[in-house]
Write an enzyme that holds these catalytic residues in place. Structure first.
Site, PDB file in Angstrom:
ATOM      1  N   HIS A 253      12.029  -0.939 -12.437  1.00 11.45           N
ATOM      2  CA  HIS A 253      11.796  -2.373 -12.625  1.00 11.45           C
ATOM      3  C   HIS A 253      11.868  -3.059 -11.264  1.00 11.45           C
ATOM      4  CE1 HIS A 253      13.117  -6.339 -14.837  1.00 11.45           C
ATOM      5  NE2 HIS A 253      12.119  -6.529 -14.000  1.00 11.45           N
TER       6      HIS A 253
ATOM      7  N   HIS B  91       0.813  -1.222   0.000  1.00 13.30           N
ATOM      8  CA  HIS B  91       0.000   0.000   0.000  1.00 13.30           C
ATOM      9  C   HIS B  91       0.851   1.279   0.000  1.00 13.30           C
ATOM     10  CE1 HIS B  91       0.779   1.127   4.187  1.00 13.30           C
ATOM     11  NE2 HIS B  91       0.927  -0.173   4.353  1.00 13.30           N
TER      12      HIS B  91
HETATM   13  O1  JB2 Z   1      17.748  -0.299 -28.166  1.00 14.23           O
HETATM   14  C1  JB2 Z   1      17.345  -1.413 -28.443  1.00 14.23           C
HETATM   15  C2  JB2 Z   1      17.905  -2.622 -27.913  1.00 14.23           C
HETATM   16  N1  JB2 Z   1      18.907  -2.860 -27.038  1.00 14.23           N
HETATM   17  C3  JB2 Z   1      18.989  -4.206 -26.913  1.00 14.23           C
HETATM   18  N2  JB2 Z   1      16.301  -1.565 -29.321  1.00 14.23           N
HETATM   19  C4  JB2 Z   1      15.814  -2.787 -29.678  1.00 14.23           C
HETATM   20  N3  JB2 Z   1      14.789  -2.830 -30.522  1.00 14.23           N
HETATM   21  N4  JB2 Z   1      16.345  -3.923 -29.193  1.00 14.23           N
HETATM   22  C5  JB2 Z   1      17.353  -3.838 -28.319  1.00 14.23           C
HETATM   23  N5  JB2 Z   1      18.048  -4.790 -27.685  1.00 14.23           N
HETATM   24  C6  JB2 Z   1      17.770  -6.214 -27.852  1.00 14.23           C
HETATM   25  O2  JB2 Z   1      16.959  -6.614 -26.750  1.00 14.23           O
HETATM   26  C7  JB2 Z   1      18.972  -7.130 -27.831  1.00 14.23           C
HETATM   27  O3  JB2 Z   1      19.566  -7.236 -29.112  1.00 14.23           O
HETATM   28  C8  JB2 Z   1      18.345  -8.453 -27.379  1.00 14.23           C
HETATM   29  O4  JB2 Z   1      17.865  -9.232 -28.459  1.00 14.23           O
HETATM   30  C9  JB2 Z   1      17.174  -7.990 -26.528  1.00 14.23           C
HETATM   31  C10 JB2 Z   1      17.407  -8.207 -25.052  1.00 14.23           C
HETATM   32  O5  JB2 Z   1      17.280  -9.575 -24.786  1.00 14.23           O
HETATM   33  P1  JB2 Z   1      17.773 -10.242 -23.439  1.00 14.23           P
HETATM   34  O6  JB2 Z   1      17.138 -11.580 -23.348  1.00 14.23           O
HETATM   35  O7  JB2 Z   1      19.244 -10.168 -23.368  1.00 14.23           O
HETATM   36  O8  JB2 Z   1      17.263  -9.276 -22.281  1.00 14.23           O
HETATM   37  P2  JB2 Z   1      15.759  -8.876 -21.900  1.00 14.23           P
HETATM   38  O9  JB2 Z   1      15.811  -7.464 -21.495  1.00 14.23           O
HETATM   39  O10 JB2 Z   1      14.811  -9.278 -22.940  1.00 14.23           O
HETATM   40  O11 JB2 Z   1      15.468  -9.796 -20.629  1.00 14.23           O
HETATM   41  C11 JB2 Z   1      16.196  -9.613 -19.447  1.00 14.23           C
HETATM   42  O12 JB2 Z   1      15.404  -8.986 -18.456  1.00 14.23           O
HETATM   43  C12 JB2 Z   1      14.243  -9.736 -18.102  1.00 14.23           C
HETATM   44  C13 JB2 Z   1      13.436  -8.921 -17.132  1.00 14.23           C
HETATM   45  C14 JB2 Z   1      16.680 -10.989 -18.980  1.00 14.23           C
HETATM   46  O13 JB2 Z   1      17.551 -10.813 -17.902  1.00 14.23           O
HETATM   47  C15 JB2 Z   1      15.485 -11.835 -18.575  1.00 14.23           C
HETATM   48  O14 JB2 Z   1      15.925 -13.079 -18.046  1.00 14.23           O
HETATM   49  C16 JB2 Z   1      14.634 -11.084 -17.544  1.00 14.23           C
HETATM   50  N6  JB2 Z   1      13.466 -11.878 -17.202  1.00 14.23           N
END
Ligand code: JB2
Length: 219
Positions: free
Chosen positions: A152, A143
């Protein structure tokens, strides 16, 4: 309700979670994924194509996309998440919020645009969740908490009543924050930490009780 045509920004782990939720929502259609990794271009995830990078946003808007979701969430990415949020809004896309059907949000809580409440998360009475905040799987926001933009709260983290989390801060996996404590802008609380006193801005804290590990560059 009019169908939202959504561009999902990112094609990694977090985007995969969001895509699952969105594909189960009959009022949403994810029309494209965007990723900076060229190796992903031309691939599909759950039948949605990765069409290119963020330079495609304006074209997608012209082609009828109406909304966007920031689909990256890794610790330390808050500045990037904020930048993507601003860029997508500038081309005329509206932020879509995502609330998993098993998330609990009390009636007196306030949710801003573009928030993400994932499975089994809870946002309690009088809490305020501002723009582009992620409340990840199983996280508890008690609350009267205030989560400022781009925060995050990672899976299973727990914020007791009246906690303030400043802009762009990250609360790590399973961390706990005592009631009425303030977490400074852009700070990071390490996984499993227990925070019992205020954390200044741009500071990484870890441990039980949480202590400063280092300062980080201002975002
Ligand atoms: O500026 C961007 C950019 N920077 C990184 N623009 C776009 N369109 N894409 C971007 N990316 C891309 O995001 C990277 O190339 C990569 O494909 C993706 C990030 O994927 P990743 O699996 O490394 O992180 P995530 O942020 O999707 O997930 C993280 O955070 C979550 C909360 C992981 O740690 C997960 O396990 C977690 N659950």
């Amino acid at each position: 309700m009019r169908m939202k045509k959504i561009v999902l920004i990112g094609a990694g782990g977090h985007a995969r979670v969001l895509l699952d939720i969105l594909q189960d929502d009959k009022n949403s259609q994810v029309c494209a994924l965007l990723d900076t990794d060229r190796d992903k271009w031309g691939t599909t995830i759950c039948n949605v194509p990765v069409i290119g990078d963020d330079n495609c946003l304006a074209d997608l808007r012209r082609q009828g996309a109406s909304h966007f979701v920031v689909g990256i969430g890794a610790p330390g990415q808050a500045a990037r998440r904020r930048q993507l949020f601003d860029t997508a809004q500038r081309v005329g896309l509206a932020p879509a919020s995502i609330v998993h059907p098993t998330a609990t949000c009390f009636p007196s809580a306030m949710l801003a645009e573009g928030v993400q409440l994932l499975a089994q998360s809870a946002v309690s009475a009088g809490a305020t969740v501002q723009t582009n905040v992620i409340v990840n799987t199983g996280a508890i926001v008690e609350h009267d908490c205030l989560l400022e933009p781009h925060v995050h709260v990672a899976p299973r983290a727990c914020l007791a009543g009246g906690v303030r989390v400043g802009t762009g801060a990250h609360i790590g996996l399973g961390a706990a924050v005592k009631e009425d404590v303030s977490i400074g802008d852009h700070s990071i609380v390490g996984a499993g930490a227990v925070v019992i006193e205020n954390v200044p801005a741009n500071t990484v804290v870890v441990g039980i009780p949480a202590k400063p590990l280092r300062k980080k560059e201002a975002a």
